[in-house]
Design an enzyme around this catalytic site. Structure first.
Site, PDB file in Angstrom:
ATOM      1  N   HIS A 155       1.220  -1.155  -0.222  1.00 51.33           N
ATOM      2  CA  HIS A 155       0.016   0.153   0.068  1.00 51.33           C
ATOM      3  C   HIS A 155       1.298   1.370  -0.099  1.00 51.33           C
ATOM      4  O   HIS A 155       1.245   1.775   1.044  1.00 51.33           O
ATOM      5  CB  HIS A 155      -1.155  -0.174   1.248  1.00 51.33           C
ATOM      6  CG  HIS A 155      -1.885   0.951   1.068  1.00 51.33           C
ATOM      7  ND1 HIS A 155      -3.221   0.646   1.545  1.00 51.33           N
ATOM      8  CD2 HIS A 155      -2.096   1.998   0.343  1.00 51.33           C
ATOM      9  CE1 HIS A 155      -3.718   1.885   0.878  1.00 51.33           C
ATOM     10  NE2 HIS A 155      -2.938   2.782   0.624  1.00 51.33           N
ATOM     11  N   HIS A 196       3.028  13.728   1.042  1.00 48.94           N
ATOM     12  CA  HIS A 196       2.332  15.159   0.708  1.00 48.94           C
ATOM     13  C   HIS A 196       3.682  16.094   1.148  1.00 48.94           C
ATOM     14  O   HIS A 196       4.576  16.220   1.576  1.00 48.94           O
ATOM     15  CB  HIS A 196       1.673  15.935   1.572  1.00 48.94           C
ATOM     16  CG  HIS A 196       0.094  14.530   0.917  1.00 48.94           C
ATOM     17  ND1 HIS A 196      -0.733  14.903  -0.020  1.00 48.94           N
ATOM     18  CD2 HIS A 196       0.375  13.842   2.110  1.00 48.94           C
ATOM     19  CE1 HIS A 196      -1.387  13.467   0.744  1.00 48.94           C
ATOM     20  NE2 HIS A 196      -0.983  13.197   1.744  1.00 48.94           N
ATOM     21  N   HIS A 212     -10.870   0.852   0.335  1.00 43.25           N
ATOM     22  CA  HIS A 212     -10.543   1.291   1.560  1.00 43.25           C
ATOM     23  C   HIS A 212     -12.307   1.265   1.920  1.00 43.25           C
ATOM     24  O   HIS A 212     -13.383   1.986   1.305  1.00 43.25           O
ATOM     25  CB  HIS A 212     -10.753   2.809   0.099  1.00 43.25           C
ATOM     26  CG  HIS A 212     -11.059   4.455   1.405  1.00 43.25           C
ATOM     27  ND1 HIS A 212      -9.609   4.727   1.503  1.00 43.25           N
ATOM     28  CD2 HIS A 212     -11.481   4.581   2.038  1.00 43.25           C
ATOM     29  CE1 HIS A 212      -9.932   5.718   2.229  1.00 43.25           C
ATOM     30  NE2 HIS A 212     -11.332   5.728   2.633  1.00 43.25           N
ATOM     31  N   ASP A 245       0.940   2.451   3.195  1.00 43.77           N
ATOM     32  CA  ASP A 245       0.148   3.592   3.687  1.00 43.77           C
ATOM     33  C   ASP A 245       0.771   4.898   3.223  1.00 43.77           C
ATOM     34  O   ASP A 245       0.974   6.248   3.739  1.00 43.77           O
ATOM     35  CB  ASP A 245      -1.277   3.846   4.607  1.00 43.77           C
ATOM     36  CG  ASP A 245      -2.040   4.212   3.715  1.00 43.77           C
ATOM     37  OD1 ASP A 245      -1.924   4.828   2.442  1.00 43.77           O
ATOM     38  OD2 ASP A 245      -3.041   4.687   4.065  1.00 43.77           O
ATOM     39  N   HIS A 290       1.811   5.480  -2.294  1.00 46.17           N
ATOM     40  CA  HIS A 290       1.070   6.073  -3.163  1.00 46.17           C
ATOM     41  C   HIS A 290       2.265   6.256  -3.713  1.00 46.17           C
ATOM     42  O   HIS A 290       3.247   7.817  -3.117  1.00 46.17           O
ATOM     43  CB  HIS A 290       0.377   7.369  -2.436  1.00 46.17           C
ATOM     44  CG  HIS A 290      -1.118   6.954  -1.886  1.00 46.17           C
ATOM     45  ND1 HIS A 290      -2.233   6.974  -2.666  1.00 46.17           N
ATOM     46  CD2 HIS A 290      -1.168   6.531  -0.454  1.00 46.17           C
ATOM     47  CE1 HIS A 290      -3.515   6.217  -1.595  1.00 46.17           C
ATOM     48  NE2 HIS A 290      -2.371   5.978  -0.414  1.00 46.17           N
ATOM     49  N   LEU A 291       2.526   6.663  -4.902  1.00 49.47           N
ATOM     50  CA  LEU A 291       4.430   6.880  -5.857  1.00 49.47           C
ATOM     51  C   LEU A 291       3.651   8.588  -6.223  1.00 49.47           C
ATOM     52  O   LEU A 291       4.698   9.425  -6.087  1.00 49.47           O
ATOM     53  CB  LEU A 291       4.882   6.195  -6.453  1.00 49.47           C
ATOM     54  CG  LEU A 291       5.246   4.556  -5.964  1.00 49.47           C
ATOM     55  CD1 LEU A 291       5.868   3.739  -6.961  1.00 49.47           C
ATOM     56  CD2 LEU A 291       6.486   5.099  -5.126  1.00 49.47           C
ATOM     57  N   ASN A 313      -4.346   6.125  -7.308  1.00 52.44           N
ATOM     58  CA  ASN A 313      -4.864   8.052  -7.449  1.00 52.44           C
ATOM     59  C   ASN A 313      -3.962   9.059  -7.311  1.00 52.44           C
ATOM     60  O   ASN A 313      -3.384   9.663  -7.183  1.00 52.44           O
ATOM     61  CB  ASN A 313      -5.753   8.133  -5.607  1.00 52.44           C
ATOM     62  CG  ASN A 313      -4.481   7.963  -4.383  1.00 52.44           C
ATOM     63  OD1 ASN A 313      -3.712   7.480  -4.345  1.00 52.44           O
ATOM     64  ND2 ASN A 313      -5.230   8.711  -3.379  1.00 52.44           N
TER      65      ASN A 313
HETATM   66  O1  DOR Z   1      -4.779   9.642   4.663  1.00 55.26           O
HETATM   67  C1  DOR Z   1      -4.725   8.743   3.158  1.00 55.26           C
HETATM   68  N1  DOR Z   1      -3.734   9.455   2.733  1.00 55.26           N
HETATM   69  N2  DOR Z   1      -5.320   8.496   3.559  1.00 55.26           N
HETATM   70  C2  DOR Z   1      -5.729   7.524   2.278  1.00 55.26           C
HETATM   71  O2  DOR Z   1      -6.499   6.206   1.730  1.00 55.26           O
HETATM   72  C3  DOR Z   1      -5.312   7.873   0.566  1.00 55.26           C
HETATM   73  C4  DOR Z   1      -3.741   8.687   1.137  1.00 55.26           C
HETATM   74  C5  DOR Z   1      -3.690   9.277   0.271  1.00 55.26           C
HETATM   75  O3  DOR Z   1      -3.491   9.650  -0.773  1.00 55.26           O
HETATM   76  O4  DOR Z   1      -3.163  10.681   0.450  1.00 55.26           O
END
Ligand code: DOR
Length: 436
Positions: free
Chosen positions: A67, A316, A186, A312, A69-70, A101
């Site tokens: 899990h 950011h 999710h 996960d 996010h790249l 996403n």
């Molecule tokens: O906190 C989160 N950030 N939960 C998610 O399900 C998506 C993720 C994101 O893409 O930043």
């Protein structure tokens, strides 16, 4: 290419039930042989061999993080395939599954192929794309799952967003059976979450922040379990955070429903109190919960209700966290801390080392059917040299990920990733060979 011998380490490979001192011989990026010290006398060191003596350290298979996010394509200011995979190997992760996403959403084979090609060009580890369940993750119409599967997607998910339409979720579970891949849920009832920002309870009340009740997760876990029972499709529940969710999963597993589950380090190490002071680095979805939930997650890890631990990883930009809590993005940058934070479960007596390593390697690889998470003969030589006792401090400013957003910054813990080998190549320059 020279042969590589990593000797005198303590090997933990749950896929082969090995928990013993051993030497590993690697050739052309593949495990050639393993000599268990108490059983076999190591063969003479082959000529022309690079030797690493790692006495006192552990060797485990490279971690499979299911899990991640790249952010690439579209959100390269947060992370790229280059920085995300470099961050992965720094944390001992050699296989990364990336969530769809992105922008554009990975809901068609063109985006899937773009990710795979970019990973070949600039990746530091293997990348496995996860395709979207619905077009644009809008929850209105199924995406071209068949074409994405053929292009290389290993699972499907609308992660970040739930599939609120139960009929679509049913169809996704039915359709995915043809390919034998999991549907990753999710689990969140978005209406019940009602734009909440943290767990609903005493702390949210005190801080004056809109809360997300535990039921928002529990209801969707229960719905998806029912749909898995109805369809026989393989369901995987992402980032489980609640006691009620754990209870539902435990019952479903007992009833033989095809469901697996994951949690993340922040759900077994932190509670909603971490948000005090409006700490945006503790803003994550699902939110950090209560002590009771945390204990339930730990029990579920120990009794096997929760099969895997994933990061996960949600990097950011700093400006997306350096703002009012309401405005801040949700997520924690987690690739570089996944293994080290998970190790605390061993230090605190929740899991044995083999049980822990299994949840980071063999279990996710099996759920995804990707032939990783093992150091059996013939496997790709992805492995981590690990020091489990050294005192260490998490320092976000030393992350190679673009995302420095972590509530664990400054935390003291035990453990250090000494070296990560991917395809037999030392990626961190963390140890020096004796010879060769
Ligand atoms: O906190 C989160 N950030 N939960 C998610 O399900 C998506 C993720 C994101 O893409 O930043």
């Amino acid at each position: 290419m020279k042969k590589l011998l990593i000797k005198n380490g303590h090997l933990i490979d749950p896929s082969q039930s090995i928990d013993a001192d051993a030497d590993i011989l690697i050739y052309e990026g593949v495990v050639q042989d393993i000599w268990i010290h108490e059983k076999e006398k190591g063969e003479d060191i082959p000529d022309d061999c690079v030797v690493y003596d790692i006495k006192g350290k552990y060797i485990i298979p490279g971690i499979v993080d299911m899990h991640v996010h790249l952010r690439d394509p579209g959100f390269e200011y947060k992370e790229t395939i280059r920085t995300g995979t470099a961050s992965a190997v720094k944390g001992g992760v050699t296989s990364v599954c990336c969530m769809p996403n992105t922008h554009p959403v990975n809901d068609n084979e063109t985006v899937t192929r773009y990710i795979l090609q970019k990973a070949i060009l600039e990746g530091s580890c293997d990348v496995y794309p996860i395709g979207a369940i619905t077009k644009g993750q809008k929850g209105e119409e199924l995406a071209e799952m068949g074409l994405m599967y053929e292009a290389g997607c290993v699972a499907f998910s609308d992660d970040g967003r739930p599939v609120m339409n139960s009929l679509l979720m049913r169809r996704a579970l039915e359709y995915s059976k043809r390919f034998g891949v999991p549907i990753i849920s999710h689990a969140e009832d978005i209406n019940l979450s009602a734009n909440g920002m943290m767990n609903e309870g005493g702390v949210s009340l005190r801080l004056g922040l809109r809360g997300i009740p535990a039921e928002s997760e529990i209801i969707m876990i229960k719905r998806d379990i029912e749909l898995a029972a109805l369809t026989g499709g393989r369901l995987h529940i992402a980032h489980v955070s609640t006691e009620g969710g754990v209870r539902a999963l435990r019952e479903a597993k007992k009833a033989g429903i095809p469901v697996t589950a994951e949690t993340c380090p922040h759900y077994f190490l932190l509670t909603e109190e971490a948000v005090e002071g409006y700490n945006t680095n503790a803003k994550v979805n699902p939110p950090l919960r209560t002590r009771r939930d945390l204990e339930a997650i730990r029990e579920a890890l120990a009794d096997g209700t929760i099969d895997i631990i994933a990061s996960d990883h949600a990097p950011h930009h700093k400006d997306e966290k350096l703002c009012e809590f309401e405005m801040a993005a949700s997520g924690i940058s987690g690739l570089e801390t996944l293994l080290l934070l998970s190790l605390q479960l061993y230090h605190e007596g929740v899991l044995s080392l083999p049980e822990l390593i299994k949840k980071l390697t063999q279990n996710p690889a099996t759920i995804l059917g990707i032939g990783k998470g093992t150091l059996c003969k013939g496997a790709q030589a992805d492995l981590v040299v690990l020091d489990i006792e050294t005192d260490n401090t998490i320092r976000a400013d030393e992350f190679v990920s673009k995302g420095k957003n972590t509530p664990f910054d400054g935390m003291s813990l035990k453990g250090r990733v000494v070296e990560t080998f991917w395809k037999g190549i030392p990626m961190l320059k963390g140890i020096t060979p004796l010879t060769g």
